[in-house]
Design an enzyme around this catalytic site. Structure first.
Site, PDB file in Angstrom:
ATOM      1  CG  ASP A 217      -8.429  -7.726  12.657  1.00  0.00           C
ATOM      2  OD1 ASP A 217      -9.220  -6.818  12.967  1.00  0.00           O
ATOM      3  OD2 ASP A 217      -7.320  -7.845  13.205  1.00  0.00           O
TER       4      ASP A 217
ATOM      5  CG  ASP B  91      -2.284  -0.604   0.893  1.00  0.00           C
ATOM      6  OD1 ASP B  91      -2.524  -0.908  -0.290  1.00  0.00           O
ATOM      7  OD2 ASP B  91      -3.093  -0.786   1.820  1.00  0.00           O
TER       8      ASP B  91
HETATM    9  O1  LIG Z   1      -3.649   1.040   4.790  1.00  0.00           O
HETATM   10  C1  LIG Z   1      -3.093   0.081   5.283  1.00  0.00           C
HETATM   11  C2  LIG Z   1      -2.763   0.024   6.652  1.00  0.00           C
HETATM   12  C3  LIG Z   1      -2.110  -1.095   7.145  1.00  0.00           C
HETATM   13  N1  LIG Z   1      -1.780  -2.127   6.322  1.00  0.00           N
HETATM   14  C4  LIG Z   1      -1.067  -3.298   6.875  1.00  0.00           C
HETATM   15  O2  LIG Z   1      -1.778  -3.854   7.944  1.00  0.00           O
HETATM   16  C5  LIG Z   1      -0.880  -4.541   8.803  1.00  0.00           C
HETATM   17  C6  LIG Z   1      -1.183  -4.254  10.258  1.00  0.00           C
HETATM   18  O3  LIG Z   1      -0.864  -2.944  10.587  1.00  0.00           O
HETATM   19  P1  LIG Z   1      -0.104  -2.519  11.924  1.00  0.00           P
HETATM   20  O4  LIG Z   1       0.162  -1.074  11.837  1.00  0.00           O
HETATM   21  O5  LIG Z   1       1.025  -3.425  12.184  1.00  0.00           O
HETATM   22  O6  LIG Z   1      -1.253  -2.694  12.987  1.00  0.00           O
HETATM   23  P2  LIG Z   1      -1.384  -3.651  14.253  1.00  0.00           P
HETATM   24  O7  LIG Z   1      -2.182  -2.922  15.247  1.00  0.00           O
HETATM   25  O8  LIG Z   1      -0.116  -4.227  14.679  1.00  0.00           O
HETATM   26  O9  LIG Z   1      -2.305  -4.790  13.578  1.00  0.00           O
HETATM   27  C7  LIG Z   1      -3.273  -5.576  14.217  1.00  0.00           C
HETATM   28  O10 LIG Z   1      -4.553  -4.971  14.124  1.00  0.00           O
HETATM   29  C8  LIG Z   1      -5.010  -4.683  12.795  1.00  0.00           C
HETATM   30  C9  LIG Z   1      -6.412  -4.154  12.894  1.00  0.00           C
HETATM   31  O11 LIG Z   1      -6.465  -2.987  13.614  1.00  0.00           O
HETATM   32  C10 LIG Z   1      -4.977  -5.920  11.936  1.00  0.00           C
HETATM   33  O12 LIG Z   1      -5.232  -5.550  10.602  1.00  0.00           O
HETATM   34  C11 LIG Z   1      -3.631  -6.572  12.005  1.00  0.00           C
HETATM   35  O13 LIG Z   1      -3.599  -7.742  11.243  1.00  0.00           O
HETATM   36  C12 LIG Z   1      -3.302  -6.876  13.450  1.00  0.00           C
HETATM   37  O14 LIG Z   1      -2.020  -7.492  13.539  1.00  0.00           O
HETATM   38  C13 LIG Z   1       0.524  -4.129   8.415  1.00  0.00           C
HETATM   39  O15 LIG Z   1       1.164  -5.203   7.766  1.00  0.00           O
HETATM   40  C14 LIG Z   1       0.278  -2.968   7.473  1.00  0.00           C
HETATM   41  O16 LIG Z   1       1.255  -2.885   6.492  1.00  0.00           O
HETATM   42  C15 LIG Z   1      -2.109  -2.083   4.980  1.00  0.00           C
HETATM   43  O17 LIG Z   1      -1.794  -3.017   4.244  1.00  0.00           O
HETATM   44  N2  LIG Z   1      -2.754  -0.984   4.497  1.00  0.00           N
END
Ligand SMILES: O=c1ccn([C@@H]2O[C@H](COP(=O)(O)OP(=O)(O)O[C@H]3O[C@H](CO)[C@@H](O)[C@H](O)[C@H]3O)[C@@H](O)[C@H]2O)c(=O)[nH]1
Ligand SMILES: [Mn+2]
Length: 727
Positions: free
Chosen positions: A441, A139
């Site tokens: 999710d 993204d």
């Molecule tokens: O516009 C976006 C925003 C995020 N991501 C991806 O989403 C994932 C999760 O993002 P992160 O910033 O690491 O968030 P976390 O809070 O650690 O993620 C948890 O919480 C999210 C929901 O809030 C879920 O989507 C994730 O799978 C879960 O691990 C990463 O690989 C990002 O690259 C995208 O692909 N597009």
């Protein structure tokens, strides 16, 4: 029993359930007794304390409700185990195609080198490579990430045979090289693969440092020309590049074995088109992969969550392919685990209780939530299918190869990831991941369960996936704001566990989901407890029964027994005493700040005043910050509204405690101690647990301390609140 009838997985129930049920009933009895006390002693109409009392009762009722809901996790915990040998024996030649999605969104906070380590660990699964396809969704639309993936495609030709030959774990090169035993490091094969990796690392880091790829590199692959027309990460056409075509008999690793298919996708982005964050990218991946490899199983991982266990695909298939029960299960969720959590986990990021208690508990009452990473789905259920009693999946067909050349596939895939594609379709609504919620999710998993499916939670001996947790306080709080806000929105959405869930999922599972969806409003009850009883202590108004009163007993029993139990549960889950204490602090910090902001933002969203965003968590740390993290010193360092609240409440409780102690000491009749015991206890615990906050405000000298302006602001604010309440 004939061998084809032996199950592929088993379930074990937790022991001592009866003991726990008796214990929790005793707590419930005492909680009810405290209600009786609150009702009997409610101040008369016209008494200025009447509302303070009623609201305190409301806050206590809220916590009691929360406690009741969380019993659902502790009612029927289960643990699953698998029989992979039976799977190989019966299904080896019928194994389905598996498509794996890795999502990344920003090359600065999600470094390309980290991303490709995740990709490599996944390409190296112990699974027939011709049935495995790996897709990276970017993204960030970054040429650096694309370049790193190209490098990974070359390196995989050496890395995969090395992993298989020496049967190594983990298969993320960076994680593997960080922890090697001496014996293997002497071999020439090790030396040469390490050298290849170091050289690749150097090239990628150089490109990342300069923020561009050289013309020389650009000449290596036609795909780079796509970036000629990319104006910004938020404004570009769809890019699909198949870097390894697993079908091509000429594409082999150094040992002559086939490689998994590897593709890069950056969906179209336009400034005036809402891209729906990760949910949008997952849906584009579902369609594009459907066109290229169409695996019937989909695994998705966040870009930092590398595979730590090369058998995970086989384990997951034991659930999904089991002849007896498999057809009921829509997805298999692995716990989120993290690889650099310090011993006492200052930010509570290992989510120990969620992993060891909540999710095994959910698994016993219908199935765990989907948490966005480390989850194996059936393609069909992710695309909206309903569960039909008795319908089984057909695995005999196994796996069908797609026709067409690489460029044909790339061409036909492009339109599937364009902004206009979803217009007028059910994507984001009935199909794929749902849109409009910051926790795409959880809401998607719930909608799948509401369509009649079960899910499974699997914690193998060797951890399946390892990622990077937030490693500053600010990051941890922002992450929890997104989660609490998203979960709260689920409660109010079409898929609310208390509305839509009725009759679709069982009552215990509804209760379990409610725990998470009610995180945000819990902030209000917590704030009440951190503000009102301390101020009443300062003013000399008792709110709890005297020590000598019989009513004191149920209060004390609930407080002591619940905390002892929570400590026991934490230690039993493998935590430390200090870790438990830190977890309690984070419990308070989150409810004072993250959940409050999550609550407020949701209200604003309901009023149409704001839109939810997705603040991506940073996966890199500054060395200075990282040093403090290793030493378990809390990182403040900035002035944020969240820290202001935390510091002000810490100061407020300190002032009240001092005021309260003064009252006890100067009290001639000697009854003050008795009357204020519980309020003194509450403020003392608040002060003890806030110890690192006072240090950050007044005693630390390093860059991670609270800024001086914040120390001033919070002290003045707390004093003002105390003065106003006194007069
Ligand atoms: O516009 C976006 C925003 C995020 N991501 C991806 O989403 C994932 C999760 O993002 P992160 O910033 O690491 O968030 P976390 O809070 O650690 O993620 C948890 O919480 C999210 C929901 O809030 C879920 O989507 C994730 O799978 C879960 O691990 C990463 O690989 C990002 O690259 C995208 O692909 N597009
Ligand atoms: Mn993350």
């Amino acid at each position: 029993m004939r061998s084809e009838h032996l199950p592929l997985f088993g379930i074990e129930q937790a022991k001592n359930r009866t003991v726990y049920r008796l214990f929790s009933s005793s707590i419930f009895v005492c909680i009810s007794a405290t209600w009786v006390y609150r009702m009997i002693y409610v101040p008369e109409r016209g008494d200025s304390m009447r509302w303070t009392w009623i609201l305190l009762f409301a806050a206590e009722l809220w916590f009691a409700l929360f406690w009741v809901l969380s019993q659902s996790f502790r009612w029927n915990r289960v643990r699953r185990y698998t029989f992979k040998d039976r799977l190989s024996h019966r299904f080896e030649d019928k194994l389905p195609g598996v498509d794996i999605f890795v999502c990344t969104a920003d090359p600065t906070i999600e470094p390309p080198l980290m991303v490709i380590n995740t990709v490599l660990s996944i390409m190296a699964y112990d699974y027939p490579p011709e049935k495995l396809s790996v897709y990276l969704s970017d993204d960030g639309g970054s040429v650096l990430t694309f370049y790193a993936l190209l490098e990974a495609s070359h390196f995989s030709k050496h890395w995969l045979p090395f992993c298989k030959k020496f049967n190594i774990e983990p298969r993320s090169p960076a994680a593997y090289f960080a922890n090697i035993s001496d014996s293997i490091s002497q071999s020439t094969e090790f030396q040469s693969i390490k050298k290849l990796y170091d050289e690749m690392e150097h090239r990628i880091e150089t490109a990342t440092k300069f923020g561009r790829v050289s013309d020389e590199i650009r000449a290596q692959h036609k795909g780079f020309s796509e970036w000629d027309s990319v104006s910004s990460p938020r404004d570009h056409q769809t890019i699909v590049q198949i870097l390894v075509d697993g079908r091509d008999p000429r594409v082999l690793d150094t040992e002559g074995s086939p490689l998994p298919t590897l593709a890069y996708l950056s969906r179209e982005k336009r400034p005036n088109h809402h891209h729906n964050f990760k949910a949008g990218s997952m849906n584009a991946l579902i369609r594009v992969s459907g066109n290229i490899s169409n695996g019937s199983i989909i695994l998705n991982v966040d870009c930092d969550m590398y595979s730590n266990n090369s058998k995970s695909v086989r384990d997951a298939l034991c659930f999904l392919m089991d002849e007896e029960k498999g057809h009921e299960i829509a997805y298999v969720q692995y716990p989120q685990c993290f690889n650099n959590v310090t011993k006492n986990d200052i930010y509570g990021s290992s989510m120990r209780i969620i992993r060891e208690v909540d999710f095994p508990g959910l698994d016993g009452i219908g199935g765990p939530a989907y948490v966005g990473t480390g989850c194996f789905h059936r393609r069909e259920t992710l695309c909206g299918n309903k569960y039909v009693e008795g319908r089984k999946f057909e695995w005999k067909r196994g796996f069908v190869r797609r026709e067409g050349t690489v460029s044909e596939l790339e061409e036909t895939s492009k339109s599937l990831a364009d902004c206009s594609y979803e217009k007028g379709t059910q994507w984001g609504n009935e199909m794929g991941l749902l849109y409009g919620c910051p926790v795409e999710d959880v809401i998607t998993g719930l909608s799948i369960q509401c369509r009649g499916w079960k899910s499974a939670f699997f914690r193998p001996e060797r951890i399946g996936f390892l990622g990077v947790p937030p490693n500053t306080l600010a990051d941890a709080l922002v992450q929890h704001k997104r989660w609490s806000e998203g979960d709260f929105q689920i409660l109010l959405s079409k898929y609310g566990p208390l509305t839509y869930g009725i009759g679709r999922i069982n009552v215990a599972l509804q209760m379990g989901y409610c725990v998470y969806t009610l995180w945000a409003p819990t902030s209000l009850a917590t704030l009440y407890f951190l503000i009102v009883p301390p101020l009443c202590l300062l003013k000399g108004i008792p709110l709890f029964p005297k020590v000598s009163s019989l009513w004191f007993l149920p209060f004390v029993y609930v407080i002591v027994a619940e905390n002892m139990y929570s400590l026991f549960e934490f230690l039993w889950s493998g935590g430390t005493l200090q870790g438990w204490w830190n977890e309690q602090r984070m419990w308070m910090f989150k409810r004072e700040s993250s959940y409050l902001f999550g609550f407020i933002d949701t209200v604003f969203k309901l009023l149409g005043l704001s839109n939810s965003a997705f603040d991506i968590s940073s996966k890199v740390v500054d060395p200075d910050v990282s040093q403090r993290y290793e030493k378990e010193i809390i990182e403040f360092g900035r002035s944020t509204p969240m820290f202001t609240i935390i510091a002000t409440l810490a100061m407020l409780n300190l002032f009240s405690l001092v005021g309260g102690l003064k009252r006890v000491v100067t009290d001639v009749e000697g009854s003050a101690f008795e009357s204020f015991f519980l309020q003194l206890l509450l403020s003392s615990v608040a002060v003890l647990i806030n110890h690192p906050v006072y240090q950050g405000l007044f005693f630390r000298k390093d860059k991670g301390r609270m800024p001086a302006s914040l120390s001033f602001k919070s002290t003045v604010l707390a004093l003002l609140i105390c003065l106003i309440s006194l007069y």
